[in-house]
Design a protein around this motif. Structure first.
Motif, short mmCIF file in Angstrom:
data_model
loop_
_atom_site.label_atom_id
_atom_site.label_comp_id
_atom_site.label_asym_id
_atom_site.label_seq_id
_atom_site.Cartn_x
_atom_site.Cartn_y
_atom_site.Cartn_z
N LEU A 115 48.88 23.18 32.27
CA LEU A 115 48.65 24.58 31.91
C LEU A 115 47.22 25.00 32.25
CD1 LEU A 115 50.34 24.70 28.37
CD2 LEU A 115 51.35 25.25 30.58
N VAL A 116 47.08 26.13 32.92
CA VAL A 116 45.78 26.71 33.28
C VAL A 116 45.72 28.12 32.72
CG1 VAL A 116 44.31 27.45 35.20
CG2 VAL A 116 45.62 25.32 35.38
N SER A 117 44.63 28.46 32.05
CA SER A 117 44.50 29.76 31.40
C SER A 117 44.03 30.85 32.36
CB SER A 117 43.56 29.66 30.20
OG SER A 117 44.08 28.81 29.23
N ASN A 118 44.76 31.01 33.43
CA ASN A 118 44.52 32.09 34.39
C ASN A 118 45.69 32.08 35.36
OD1 ASN A 118 43.12 34.25 35.55
ND2 ASN A 118 41.16 33.18 35.38
N MET A 119 45.94 33.19 36.01
CA MET A 119 47.07 33.27 36.94
C MET A 119 46.63 32.96 38.37
SD MET A 119 49.23 36.64 35.79
CE MET A 119 50.06 36.77 34.21
N TYR A 120 47.31 32.02 39.01
CA TYR A 120 47.01 31.68 40.40
C TYR A 120 48.31 31.54 41.20
CZ TYR A 120 42.32 30.72 38.73
OH TYR A 120 41.08 30.84 38.16
N SER A 121 48.41 32.36 42.24
CA SER A 121 49.50 32.21 43.19
C SER A 121 49.10 31.17 44.23
CB SER A 121 49.81 33.54 43.87
OG SER A 121 48.70 33.94 44.67
N THR A 122 50.05 30.71 45.01
CA THR A 122 49.74 29.68 46.01
C THR A 122 48.76 30.20 47.06
OG1 THR A 122 51.78 30.32 47.16
CG2 THR A 122 51.87 28.38 45.74
N ILE A 123 48.79 31.50 47.36
CA ILE A 123 47.86 32.01 48.37
C ILE A 123 46.42 32.02 47.87
CG2 ILE A 123 49.61 33.44 49.50
CD1 ILE A 123 48.43 35.86 48.11
N GLU A 124 46.24 31.86 46.55
CA GLU A 124 44.89 31.79 45.99
C GLU A 124 44.41 30.34 45.86
OE1 GLU A 124 44.23 35.36 42.96
OE2 GLU A 124 46.08 34.26 42.51
N MET A 125 45.24 29.39 46.20
CA MET A 125 44.86 27.98 46.09
C MET A 125 44.32 27.49 47.42
SD MET A 125 48.06 26.56 43.78
CE MET A 125 48.62 27.50 42.36
N THR A 126 43.23 28.09 47.84
CA THR A 126 42.66 27.80 49.15
C THR A 126 41.49 26.83 49.10
OG1 THR A 126 41.25 29.76 48.98
CG2 THR A 126 43.38 30.02 50.09
N GLY A 127 40.97 26.56 47.91
CA GLY A 127 39.83 25.66 47.78
C GLY A 127 40.28 24.23 47.57
N LYS A 128 39.36 23.43 47.09
CA LYS A 128 39.63 22.02 46.83
C LYS A 128 40.17 21.79 45.42
CE LYS A 128 38.16 20.81 50.88
NZ LYS A 128 39.10 20.31 51.92
N THR A 129 40.03 22.78 44.54
CA THR A 129 40.58 22.69 43.19
C THR A 129 41.06 24.07 42.78
OG1 THR A 129 38.47 23.22 42.10
CG2 THR A 129 38.95 20.88 42.47
N ILE A 130 41.91 24.10 41.73
CA ILE A 130 42.18 25.36 41.05
C ILE A 130 40.86 25.83 40.45
CG2 ILE A 130 43.49 26.49 39.23
CD1 ILE A 130 45.29 25.47 41.42
N VAL A 131 40.55 27.11 40.58
CA VAL A 131 39.23 27.61 40.18
C VAL A 131 38.97 27.38 38.69
CG1 VAL A 131 37.80 29.68 39.99
CG2 VAL A 131 39.19 29.30 42.04
N THR A 132 40.01 27.52 37.86
CA THR A 132 39.88 27.35 36.41
C THR A 132 40.38 25.97 36.00
OG1 THR A 132 40.23 29.72 36.10
CG2 THR A 132 40.51 28.32 34.16
N ALA A 133 39.69 25.34 35.07
CA ALA A 133 40.13 24.03 34.58
C ALA A 133 41.43 24.17 33.80
CB ALA A 133 39.05 23.43 33.69
N ASN A 134 42.19 23.08 33.70
CA ASN A 134 43.40 23.12 32.88
C ASN A 134 43.03 23.06 31.41
OD1 ASN A 134 42.94 20.40 32.20
ND2 ASN A 134 44.43 19.62 33.67
N MET A 135 44.04 23.07 30.53
CA MET A 135 43.77 23.14 29.10
C MET A 135 43.22 21.84 28.53
SD MET A 135 46.65 25.55 27.37
CE MET A 135 46.75 27.29 27.80
N ASN A 136 43.11 20.81 29.36
CA ASN A 136 42.39 19.60 28.96
C ASN A 136 40.96 19.61 29.46
OD1 ASN A 136 44.30 18.17 27.43
ND2 ASN A 136 45.31 17.38 29.26
#
Length: 701
Positions: A115-136
């Motif tokens: 779970l990540v507390s922000n909305m990300y579509s696949t077209i926004e996953m262009t970097g090396k990580t999801i921009v926001t950390a997961n809930m851990n």
């Protein structure tokens, strides 16, 4: 429900919502529960039998909050949803037959990993990580690849791929991303994962034998309790906002590691006797590099190979300099975040300047310079692309008209085995050392640091670039819901930031906004009858330095007296004054945020103006800095409110800690509670600021 329809529904919802009441609980505020006609993330899970096993895991994840209730309420989430087959395979790998064999704590960890507390579509996953950390609090690695049918998909953590046909399925409060494997993050410490990698055994052996491995074991401060602190309400300019204390106080470490083959090549290059043990070879290599930097310690008892744990031992210094005292989970976060629309480092004209960050290391009184190569030819015609790879990041690079050092290239490959619960490590292709050349040449330059990088805790605890910087909040009523729709601001309890002391004030970090007159969008503010002191970042070499503060002047701000090591420095800094006022250059300054007027000035006129301003203790803002409304750049250099003030010109001993202090000097409760802004810091050696002669000037970048 597709993304477009979801956005329309969300906008309709936001138009009628009212802010919730305050709460110190991790549970969502009651006012954040709403009845929707559309499907919520919780409904998505419960209504699809293919995900029933993961649904059971989420329903049992109640360590600090009921996650299924969260997924039933207002919020913004990305949910990576493992299929039943994926959960079954995960259970078999761990010797279990069903979800019931998992503990509640296991379920909580698994659910929060997805779970990540922000909305990300696949077209926004262009970097090396999801921009926001997961809930851990962990970052999930992303990479592009092909599924078993040859279709382009996004891989999460290098193993699980998002289903090509079911990706980006949007519900009222989330984007659902079905995946074919359960995601796992290592709970090992940074020292343990280094020890497990045979490719870096030489460095790890030195890490252990110098005792530095014992210095990188901390994970978090269990005595820190964020629930002991209320929300803080304040006004900056005309914006009425609210800030929270950080959720946790975690510790983190980032290590640059030369693989064995790189170290062996350098040992041969330096002519080290390879008949000795590998540890002795590394020690001899460290002596070659560090003895010229610390000549007074060569004869000390602690210098000997038999005393590797001593603070003056060259091998210990070699190891310490490889370690930054903050957690940086991917190369993307080593330099400024890429702006969504501009597709370049946030607020930096990357055709004029390479993005650069400076970070403390565990070797006392040293920093590393991290630089991303974005430029081609600079103003002096030096071919940057001839030495280095555009887009890549380097440690201690300097390639300009004066010095040409390529630096150590940082491997940007997504490799989850390099990420630990309290740190991350990167492979590098050359030595990372504080050598004479690094001290005297590479780092003998203007050091510019956003205040969010001055304090390592900000990056380690995921407080840099938080929220949606493209969105503003309602300036009349602060969004103080448990999960603000655009992200949170923070304030800091006394003792949270290392090397910082203060009294009678609030120390606030405002989240980034792309349209704020703040470098990289964020800013720090002091409110109240403040007396605020912090430890300055170290300089590479003893000498004379100018210390400057970059900020945006406003009539709602205040005045502060500056002290260096307890000694008052000149007249107070008045943040209500602008460059176009008589205190500086008056109406000779033409406000032009396109920077066209400034660019049209001749080099001679620019030098003359800089000399005049320098004598008045000020400089225009850097030419390479700007903010944006999303499509247009507005340059700081052309704005009379955004400039740099010289706080002091002092002698700095590079072997000691030094402190800068701001004490309120406003007349009563001036402006917004004496608000004093800290945007970015510059520490400038005399070799840079001391330019003199007709037409001579410090570069304006």
């Amino acid at each position: 429900m597709n993304i477009k329809n979801n956005i329309i529904a969300m906008l309709a919802f936001l138009a009628v919502m009212t802010p919730g009441l305050t709460s110190c609980s991790d549970e969502p505020d009651a006012e954040n529960f709403y009845t929707f006609t559309g499907e919520m993330a919780s409904d998505y899970l419960r209504n699809r039998s293919d995900y029933s096993e993961f649904t059971k895991i989420v329903e049992r994840a109640n360590q600090s909050a009921n996650l299924m209730d969260l997924l039933s309420s207002y919020g913004h989430y990305t949910v990576f949803v493992p299929t039943n087959d994926a959960v079954k395979a995960f259970l078999e790998e761990h010797g279990k037959t069903s979800v019931s064999d998992l503990s509640d704590a296991d379920c909580d960890t698994i659910a929060r990993t997805h779970l990540v507390s922000n909305m990300y579509s696949t077209i926004e996953m262009t970097g090396k990580t999801i921009v926001t950390a997961n809930m851990n609090g962990r970052y999930l690695g992303t990479s592009a690849g092909l599924d078993d049918q040859g279709r382009a998909v996004i891989f999460i953590e290098g193993l699980a791929h998002i289903d090509f046909e079911l990706k980006d399925d949007s519900v009222e409060n989330a984007i659902m991303q079905p995946i074919d494997r359960v995601l796992e993050k290592s709970n090992s410490s940074i020292g343990d994962i280094l020890n497990d990698n045979s490719l870096v055994s030489m460095f790890n052996n030195a890490l252990v034998h110098t005792g530095v491995s014992k210095d990188i074991t901390k994970v978090k401060d269990d005595n820190y309790d964020n629930k002991a602190y209320p929300k803080y309400y304040y006004t900056s300019d005309f914006w009425k906002e609210v800030a929270w204390v950080p959720d946790e106080k975690k510790y983190g470490y980032t290590v640059f590691v030369e693989p064995n083959d790189v170290l062996k090549a350098k040992i041969a290059e330096y002519g080290i006797d390879t008949s000795q043990s590998e540890l002795k070879q590394l020690y001899d290599l460290a002596c070659k590099i560090y003895d010229p930097v610390y000549p007074d310690d060569v004869s000390a008892a602690g210098h000997a190979f038999e005393n590797l744990t001593d603070s003056v031992n060259p091998l210990k210094r070699f190891v310490q300099y490889h370690i930054m005292t903050r957690y940086v989970p991917s190369v993307d976060k080593l330099t400024q975040e890429i702006h969504k629309t501009m597709n370049e480092a946030f607020g930096i004209e990357t055709t004029l300047a390479n993005p650069v960050e400076w970070f403390h290391t565990m070797l006392p009184h040293t920093m590393v310079k991290i630089e991303q190569l974005t430029m081609g030819n600079d103003k002096q015609g030096v071919d940057h692309k001839g030495k280095g790879e555009t887009g890549q990041r380097y440690v201690n690079r300097r390639y300009d008209a004066e010095w040409q050092f390529e630096g150590a290239k940082i491997d940007d490959t997504v490799d989850t085995k390099l990420d630990a619960v309290n740190g991350h490590y990167f492979y590098v292709d050359d030595l990372v050392v504080f050598s004479e050349d690094v001290r005297d040449k590479v780092q003998n330059m203007r050091i510019r640091m956003d205040f969010s990088t001055v304090f390592p805790e900000v990056m380690t605890n995921d407080m840099r670039y938080v929220g949606d910087y493209t969105q503003d909040d309602n300036s009349g009523t602060p969004d103080d819901a448990t999960v603000p729709k655009n992200g949170r601001n923070f304030y800091f309890p006394e003792g949270y930031l290392d090397g910082v002391t203060f009294s009678n004030c609030a120390v606030v970090l405002r989240r980034p906004h792309q349209n704020f007159w703040s470098w990289q969008g964020d800013e720090w503010n002091l409110f109240g009858d403040y007396d605020f002191q912090f430890r300055l970042p170290p300089v590479p070499k003893s000498g004379d330095y100018q210390i400057r503060l970059g900020f945006c002047g406003l009539k709602t701000r205040g005045v502060a007296q500056v002290y260096f090591d307890g000694v008052p420095q000149g007249i107070p800094v008045d943040m209500t004054q602008y460059l176009n006022e008589e205190a500086f250059i008056g109406d000779r300054f033409t406000n032009d945020e396109t920077a066209a007027n400034y660019d049209a000035m001749s080099d001679e006129d620019k030098a003359a103006e800089q000399k005049l301003l320098k004598n008045l203790g000020a400089y225009r803002a850097p030419r390479s800095t700007y903010h944006t409304n999303g499509t247009t750049k507005y340059y700081f250099v052309g704005n009379f409110r955004t400039f740099r003030r010289v706080l002091c010109q002092v002698r700095i001993d590079a072997t000691k800690d030094h402190y800068l202090r701001f004490r309120v000097a406003s007349d009563g409760k001036q402006g917004n509670n004496n608000e004093f802004m800290l945007d970015y810091l510059e520490i400038v050696p005399k070799s840079v600021y001391g330019v003199s002669g007709d037409g001579a000037m410090e570069d304006d970048l």
